[in-house]
Design an enzyme around this catalytic site. Sequence first.
Site, PDB file in Angstrom:
ATOM      1  N   ALA A 240     -36.435  17.289 -25.372  1.00 49.00           N
ATOM      2  CA  ALA A 240     -37.377  17.515 -24.277  1.00 49.00           C
ATOM      3  C   ALA A 240     -37.330  18.956 -23.760  1.00 49.00           C
ATOM      4  O   ALA A 240     -36.512  19.769 -24.200  1.00 49.00           O
ATOM      5  CB  ALA A 240     -37.082  16.533 -23.143  1.00 49.00           C
ATOM      6  N   HIS A 241     -38.197  19.241 -22.789  1.00 48.75           N
ATOM      7  CA  HIS A 241     -38.353  20.599 -22.275  1.00 48.75           C
ATOM      8  C   HIS A 241     -37.087  21.111 -21.607  1.00 48.75           C
ATOM      9  O   HIS A 241     -36.380  20.388 -20.925  1.00 48.75           O
ATOM     10  CB  HIS A 241     -39.540  20.687 -21.304  1.00 48.75           C
ATOM     11  CG  HIS A 241     -39.442  19.770 -20.126  1.00 48.75           C
ATOM     12  ND1 HIS A 241     -39.828  20.152 -18.872  1.00 48.75           N
ATOM     13  CD2 HIS A 241     -39.018  18.502 -19.996  1.00 48.75           C
ATOM     14  CE1 HIS A 241     -39.647  19.164 -18.033  1.00 48.75           C
ATOM     15  NE2 HIS A 241     -39.155  18.143 -18.698  1.00 48.75           N
ATOM     16  N   ASN A 242     -36.801  22.376 -21.875  1.00 55.40           N
ATOM     17  CA  ASN A 242     -35.672  23.107 -21.286  1.00 55.40           C
ATOM     18  C   ASN A 242     -34.309  22.593 -21.711  1.00 55.40           C
ATOM     19  O   ASN A 242     -33.289  22.945 -21.113  1.00 55.40           O
ATOM     20  CB  ASN A 242     -35.764  23.128 -19.755  1.00 55.40           C
ATOM     21  CG  ASN A 242     -36.924  23.960 -19.256  1.00 55.40           C
ATOM     22  OD1 ASN A 242     -38.002  23.430 -18.980  1.00 55.40           O
ATOM     23  ND2 ASN A 242     -36.727  25.267 -19.171  1.00 55.40           N
TER      24      ASN A 242
END
Length: 346
Positions: A240-242
């Site tokens: 997922a993001h980051n």
Amino acid sequence: MQFTAQQLALMLNGTVEGDSSVQVNQLGKIEEAQAGSLSFLANPKYEQYLYTTGASIVIVNNDQALAEPVNTTLIRVENAYMAISMLLDVYNKLKLDKSGIEQPSFIHPSAKLGENVYVGAFAYIGPNVTIGNNCKIYPQTYIADDVVLADNVTLFAGVKVYFDCKIGNNVIIHSGTIIGADGFGFAPVGDGTYSKIPQIGNVVIEDDVEIGSNTTIDRATMGSTIIRKGVKLDNLIQVAHNVEIMSNTVVAAQTGISGSTKVGENCIIGGQVGIVGHISIAKGTQVQAQSGISRTLAEENKKWMGSPAQPYANHMRSQIVINRLPELEKKVNELEKIIAELRKSH
């Protein structure tokens, strides 16, 4: 391609025992190989097949004793397993040796391509893309605006790389993988709907990373989702993001890593592991398959198992107790009967 036993022996620094002129043009398992095949024996459990194999050449260790005559040519080497690994690498490179620009494909005039780049048919390379030397872009690959690929990158058929993403040297990405799709960012609105949060970051993949088929690595909301040097990701993984995955960590198939989680270096994450967001996983952590990680794991080099995950040894002890529950229930029922009878007698 065909090789003689003598040619293979020279490549492997081995010695031929048998017909040095015999030729092979394919690889095969020792128990199934036919004439014209090259096989190997590294596991003693398969020694029986050495005397019955149809392979024309078998690679064996120098100290491999023969219990009976063989009908194949042997190549004796220091380490048969390493020798066959080297040959498989050579074979794979020959098999994947492609060059040139196939048509139809689209390469934007502002894109910069290095030397010896292969671009397959129906590939799309967008504006201001930079592609290094010796890269291979297989058919139906999409590379969006401002993407940077360093040297020796291989993107197999159907890979999609969204805008602004950066990919380092010697990276291999297998078919169907998507790099840089939007992270899962939505803000709840008072009327029960959700408002999309623009995802303006990117994905950075460092050197020597390999990513399996149909894996997705989401772009950061801001900043970067980062896959550090030497990481190996299996098929069907969601990053997922980051998220940041540190160097030389290995993740098996169907694992999901939620947003902003930091996975330390040299970790081993089994298949179907679920990891919540905004936590850290310490260096050298090993997580068994199908575990659920719901909190930060701060101790280095520990094994975890279960959902929610607990130290491996504790989980195994718990399993022993769980397996005994029917027996313990029976004993409890018997004790309750005895207690009831004692109460009646008083």
